[in-house]
Design a protein around this motif. Structure first.
Motif, PDB file in Angstrom:
ATOM      1  N   ILE A 261     -87.886  -0.038  70.912  1.00 19.60           N
ATOM      2  CA  ILE A 261     -88.175   1.176  71.828  1.00 19.60           C
ATOM      3  C   ILE A 261     -87.685   1.185  73.561  1.00 19.60           C
ATOM      4  CG2 ILE A 261     -88.707   3.527  72.038  1.00 19.60           C
ATOM      5  CD1 ILE A 261     -90.196   3.108  70.122  1.00 19.60           C
TER       6      ILE A 261
ATOM      7  N   GLU B 144     -86.553   3.147  76.190  1.00 21.29           N
ATOM      8  CA  GLU B 144     -87.727   4.296  77.198  1.00 21.29           C
ATOM      9  C   GLU B 144     -86.828   5.266  78.396  1.00 21.29           C
ATOM     10  OE1 GLU B 144     -91.650   4.931  78.962  1.00 21.29           O
ATOM     11  OE2 GLU B 144     -92.675   3.456  77.606  1.00 21.29           O
TER      12      GLU B 144
ATOM     13  N   THR C 203     -85.509   7.800  80.724  1.00 24.08           N
ATOM     14  CA  THR C 203     -85.658   9.300  81.936  1.00 24.08           C
ATOM     15  C   THR C 203     -84.778   9.935  82.379  1.00 24.08           C
ATOM     16  OG1 THR C 203     -88.435   8.293  82.224  1.00 24.08           O
ATOM     17  CG2 THR C 203     -87.173   9.892  83.845  1.00 24.08           C
TER      18      THR C 203
ATOM     19  N   LEU D  63     -83.122  11.871  85.072  1.00 20.89           N
ATOM     20  CA  LEU D  63     -83.544  12.625  86.043  1.00 20.89           C
ATOM     21  C   LEU D  63     -83.120  14.132  86.606  1.00 20.89           C
ATOM     22  CD1 LEU D  63     -84.795   9.691  88.791  1.00 20.89           C
ATOM     23  CD2 LEU D  63     -85.621  10.838  87.076  1.00 20.89           C
TER      24      LEU D  63
ATOM     25  N   ASP E 210     -81.605  15.269  88.507  1.00 22.13           N
ATOM     26  CA  ASP E 210     -80.366  14.871  89.483  1.00 22.13           C
ATOM     27  C   ASP E 210     -78.887  14.295  88.835  1.00 22.13           C
ATOM     28  OD1 ASP E 210     -81.116  13.257  89.750  1.00 22.13           O
ATOM     29  OD2 ASP E 210     -80.916  12.549  91.783  1.00 22.13           O
TER      30      ASP E 210
ATOM     31  N   ARG F 141     -79.623  10.814  87.140  1.00 22.74           N
ATOM     32  CA  ARG F 141     -79.577   9.461  87.169  1.00 22.74           C
ATOM     33  C   ARG F 141     -80.252   9.077  86.057  1.00 22.74           C
ATOM     34  NH1 ARG F 141     -82.791   8.768  93.201  1.00 22.74           N
ATOM     35  NH2 ARG F 141     -83.264  10.320  92.471  1.00 22.74           N
TER      36      ARG F 141
ATOM     37  N   CYS G 241     -82.891   6.956  83.923  1.00 26.45           N
ATOM     38  CA  CYS G 241     -83.900   5.399  84.345  1.00 26.45           C
ATOM     39  C   CYS G 241     -84.332   5.365  83.138  1.00 26.45           C
ATOM     40  CB  CYS G 241     -85.385   5.921  85.379  1.00 26.45           C
ATOM     41  SG  CYS G 241     -84.560   6.024  86.852  1.00 26.45           S
TER      42      CYS G 241
ATOM     43  N   PHE H  52     -86.165   2.024  80.823  1.00 28.10           N
ATOM     44  CA  PHE H  52     -87.388   0.923  80.777  1.00 28.10           C
ATOM     45  C   PHE H  52     -87.788  -0.054  79.493  1.00 28.10           C
ATOM     46  CE2 PHE H  52     -92.035  -0.492  80.196  1.00 28.10           C
ATOM     47  CZ  PHE H  52     -92.108  -1.859  80.918  1.00 28.10           C
ATOM     48  N   GLY H  53     -87.497  -1.302  79.252  1.00 32.94           N
ATOM     49  CA  GLY H  53     -87.434  -1.851  78.308  1.00 32.94           C
ATOM     50  C   GLY H  53     -85.717  -1.620  77.548  1.00 32.94           C
ATOM     51  N   ALA H  54     -84.660  -1.737  78.205  1.00 37.11           N
ATOM     52  CA  ALA H  54     -83.059  -1.630  78.120  1.00 37.11           C
ATOM     53  C   ALA H  54     -82.946  -2.359  76.664  1.00 37.11           C
ATOM     54  CB  ALA H  54     -82.389  -1.717  79.033  1.00 37.11           C
TER      55      ALA H  54
ATOM     56  N   GLU I 236     -81.158  -4.107  73.186  1.00 38.16           N
ATOM     57  CA  GLU I 236     -79.450  -4.564  72.238  1.00 38.16           C
ATOM     58  C   GLU I 236     -78.185  -3.199  72.477  1.00 38.16           C
ATOM     59  OE1 GLU I 236     -78.964  -7.777  70.291  1.00 38.16           O
ATOM     60  OE2 GLU I 236     -77.181  -6.973  69.517  1.00 38.16           O
TER      61      GLU I 236
ATOM     62  N   ARG J 122     -72.707  -7.038  83.415  1.00 41.09           N
ATOM     63  CA  ARG J 122     -72.952  -7.863  83.842  1.00 41.09           C
ATOM     64  C   ARG J 122     -73.899  -7.842  82.133  1.00 41.09           C
ATOM     65  NH1 ARG J 122     -74.987  -7.864  89.552  1.00 41.09           N
ATOM     66  NH2 ARG J 122     -75.280 -10.306  88.930  1.00 41.09           N
ATOM     67  N   ARG J 123     -75.162  -7.092  82.504  1.00 42.56           N
ATOM     68  CA  ARG J 123     -75.922  -6.958  81.243  1.00 42.56           C
ATOM     69  C   ARG J 123     -75.634  -6.849  79.673  1.00 42.56           C
ATOM     70  NH1 ARG J 123     -78.403  -4.452  85.870  1.00 42.56           N
ATOM     71  NH2 ARG J 123     -80.450  -5.670  86.635  1.00 42.56           N
TER      72      ARG J 123
ATOM     73  N   ARG K  67     -91.263  -8.165  73.010  1.00 45.15           N
ATOM     74  CA  ARG K  67     -89.597  -7.524  72.149  1.00 45.15           C
ATOM     75  C   ARG K  67     -87.975  -8.344  73.736  1.00 45.15           C
ATOM     76  NH1 ARG K  67     -90.086  -1.471  74.995  1.00 45.15           N
ATOM     77  NH2 ARG K  67     -89.595  -2.165  76.746  1.00 45.15           N
TER      78      ARG K  67
ATOM     79  N   GLU L 139     -85.313  -8.085  75.772  1.00 44.50           N
ATOM     80  CA  GLU L 139     -84.504  -7.127  77.386  1.00 44.50           C
ATOM     81  C   GLU L 139     -83.463  -7.559  77.756  1.00 44.50           C
ATOM     82  OE1 GLU L 139     -87.708  -4.825  79.470  1.00 44.50           O
ATOM     83  OE2 GLU L 139     -89.344  -4.813  77.920  1.00 44.50           O
ATOM     84  N   TYR L 140     -82.861  -6.179  78.124  1.00 43.84           N
ATOM     85  CA  TYR L 140     -81.990  -6.544  78.717  1.00 43.84           C
ATOM     86  C   TYR L 140     -81.532  -5.681  80.524  1.00 43.84           C
ATOM     87  CZ  TYR L 140     -79.359  -8.310  74.493  1.00 43.84           C
ATOM     88  OH  TYR L 140     -78.763  -8.645  73.838  1.00 43.84           O
ATOM     89  N   GLY L 141     -82.273  -5.420  80.374  1.00 43.84           N
ATOM     90  CA  GLY L 141     -82.532  -4.891  81.851  1.00 43.84           C
ATOM     91  C   GLY L 141     -83.542  -5.281  82.813  1.00 43.84           C
TER      92      GLY L 141
ATOM     93  N   PRO M  77     -79.282  -9.931  85.566  1.00 43.36           N
ATOM     94  CA  PRO M  77     -78.490 -10.113  84.068  1.00 43.36           C
ATOM     95  C   PRO M  77     -78.302 -12.055  84.252  1.00 43.36           C
ATOM     96  CG  PRO M  77     -77.042  -9.173  85.793  1.00 43.36           C
ATOM     97  CD  PRO M  77     -79.071  -9.386  86.781  1.00 43.36           C
TER      98      PRO M  77
ATOM     99  N   VAL N 292     -80.606 -12.107  80.665  1.00 40.28           N
ATOM    100  CA  VAL N 292     -80.895 -11.404  79.720  1.00 40.28           C
ATOM    101  C   VAL N 292     -79.676 -12.362  78.462  1.00 40.28           C
ATOM    102  CG1 VAL N 292     -80.889  -9.374  80.700  1.00 40.28           C
ATOM    103  CG2 VAL N 292     -78.929 -10.113  80.315  1.00 40.28           C
TER     104      VAL N 292
ATOM    105  N   TYR O  48     -95.301  -9.143  77.172  1.00 40.82           N
ATOM    106  CA  TYR O  48     -96.357  -8.424  77.911  1.00 40.82           C
ATOM    107  C   TYR O  48     -98.260  -8.824  77.851  1.00 40.82           C
ATOM    108  CZ  TYR O  48     -92.312  -5.556  78.718  1.00 40.82           C
ATOM    109  OH  TYR O  48     -91.152  -5.182  79.591  1.00 40.82           O
TER     110      TYR O  48
ATOM    111  N   ILE P  66     -95.939   1.448  85.955  1.00 44.59           N
ATOM    112  CA  ILE P  66     -94.763   1.624  84.372  1.00 44.59           C
ATOM    113  C   ILE P  66     -95.769   1.441  83.091  1.00 44.59           C
ATOM    114  CG2 ILE P  66     -93.563  -0.073  84.388  1.00 44.59           C
ATOM    115  CD1 ILE P  66     -91.073   2.725  84.073  1.00 44.59           C
TER     116      ILE P  66
ATOM    117  N   LEU Q  95     -89.430  11.649  93.628  1.00 41.60           N
ATOM    118  CA  LEU Q  95     -88.463  10.966  93.088  1.00 41.60           C
ATOM    119  C   LEU Q  95     -87.479  10.040  94.292  1.00 41.60           C
ATOM    120  CD1 LEU Q  95     -86.733  13.054  90.532  1.00 41.60           C
ATOM    121  CD2 LEU Q  95     -88.051  11.699  90.113  1.00 41.60           C
TER     122      LEU Q  95
ATOM    123  N   ARG R 127     -81.706   9.277  96.134  1.00 40.01           N
ATOM    124  CA  ARG R 127     -80.471   9.166  95.624  1.00 40.01           C
ATOM    125  C   ARG R 127     -79.463   7.752  95.975  1.00 40.01           C
ATOM    126  NH1 ARG R 127     -78.067  11.139  91.320  1.00 40.01           N
ATOM    127  NH2 ARG R 127     -75.399  11.001  91.760  1.00 40.01           N
TER     128      ARG R 127
END
Lengths: 81, 277
Positions: free
Chosen positions: A9, A11, A13, A15, A17, A19, A21, A23-25, A27, A45-46, B53, B55-57, B60, B63, B69, B81, B255, B258
């Protein structure tokens, strides 16, 4: 839900405005983000390792957003032939 | 053991000895973790994986990365986080060779380019990690993402075993580190370790921008890198979220501005650094 599915999964978020965010992107998510904003260099690139099939799939998702709700097969369930 | 393998019996024995008198990180608690004592991190003699898991975040070049973890941490960053999973070393399943072997195969089937150890903080579980690596020898590069608050002994134990280090250079001064993460002597420890590791393997310095800490934390990080590690790439992260106990700190409850990410990357580039994300 199987543990592997739960671990995959991402996450998201959003925001106030606008944006986004992440976490844990996963495929699937990076493919989606690449389709939504193909000009974002960081996402592009990712998404590069996903290769052409994933890029095409992302493009299809963009053309047919309802496909998101239908889900897509996992890579290990896809035909190899 | 393969010829030339860094996982020598001597190294593994030396690492396991740390569980009897732990000086893996600069808290230097000296406790007998295997015998039931607990130090600042609260971890015992077993590492636990609370999530693994792909991840792609990540940066670059890494990934898709297969992240493991490990629960438990030697710092107490108010905005973490990972929240409770990161700080409670009793969470997750025990890291064992059979589990790790199976998990790596799972990642390989999904084309992961590397195995990445993250936390919490992996350094506090270094003996257990070296143990499973020695037993399983995953056929991919190994990445070690750390807060770099380890001791020189820890880096020596890792030397030759890790291909890429990702350093979370979080704070630009000791006062912020003490206030937000509850660690002492932060800057001296982290900069010493960065200098050490930069000579041994690929190093990426990562910095998570925090609201209200651009001048006190980010600028000093960039200035230090410009002076001492000008060829090491920097990864600027601007996805800060006020999680965990961030609401207890007025500036961290907000936050991120921007345009903070854009400003931060521009500053790093102006200083001649390679910005990779």
């Amino acid at each position: 839900m199987e543990p592997d599915d739960e671990a995959a999964i991402s996450e998201i978020t959003i925001l106030p405005d606008g944006r986004v965010c992440v976490f844990g992107a996963s495929e699937a998510l990076i493919a989606l983000l690449a389709a939504l904003d193909p000009r974002d260099a960081g996402i592009r690139r990712r998404a590069a390792p996903l290769g052409r099939p994933r890029a095409e799939e992302a493009h299809e998702l963009r053309q047919d957003p309802a496909a998101l709700c239908r889900g897509r097969p996992r890579r290990d369930e896809e035909p190899t032939g | 053991m393969l010829p030339g393998s860094p996982f020598t019996p001597e190294r593994l024995v030396r690492a396991r000895r740390q569980y009897r008198r732990c000086t893996l990180c600069e808290h230097r608690c000296g406790v007998d973790r295997a015998g039931g004592q607990r130090g600042a991190c609260g971890a015992g003699g077993r590492a636990r994986v609370y999530r693994h898991r792909i991840e792609y975040g990540e940066e670059p070049e890494l990934v898709p990365s297969h992240l493991f973890y490990l629960s438990g941490c030697n710092m107490r960053c108010a905005y973490c986080i990972g929240e409770a999973d990161a700080f409670d070393p009793s969470r997750g399943r025990v890291l064992s060779a059979p589990f790790f072997r199976e998990a790596v195969a799972w990642g390989q089937a999904r084309e992961a380019r590397n195995v990445q150890w993250v936390g919490g903080e992996p350094t506090i579980h270094l003996p257990a990690v070296l143990g499973v690596l020695a037993a399983c020898r995953p056929p991919v590069p190994l990445v070690w993402k750390s807060n770099f608050y380890g001791t020189e002994e820890s880096w020596d134990l890792l030397d030759g075993c890790i291909d890429v280090y990702v350093a979370d250079f979080k704070f630009g001064n000791d006062a912020c580190a003490r206030r937000i993460a509850r660690v002492e002597n932060y800057l001296a420890v982290v900069t010493r370790n960065l200098g050490l590791v930069a000579q041994r393997a690929r190093l990426i310095v990562r910095h998570l921008l925090m609201p209200g800490h651009f001048d006190c934390c980010y600028r000093p990080v960039v200035a230090w890198m410009r002076k001492y590690l000008p060829t090491v790439p920097i990864s600027v992260r601007d996805g800060y979220l006020p999680r965990w106990k961030a609401s207890e700190y007025p500036e961290l409850a907000a936050l991120l501005e921007r345009d903070a990410g854009r400003r931060a990357r521009a500053l790093a580039r102006d200083c001649g650094l390679e910005v990779i994300s």
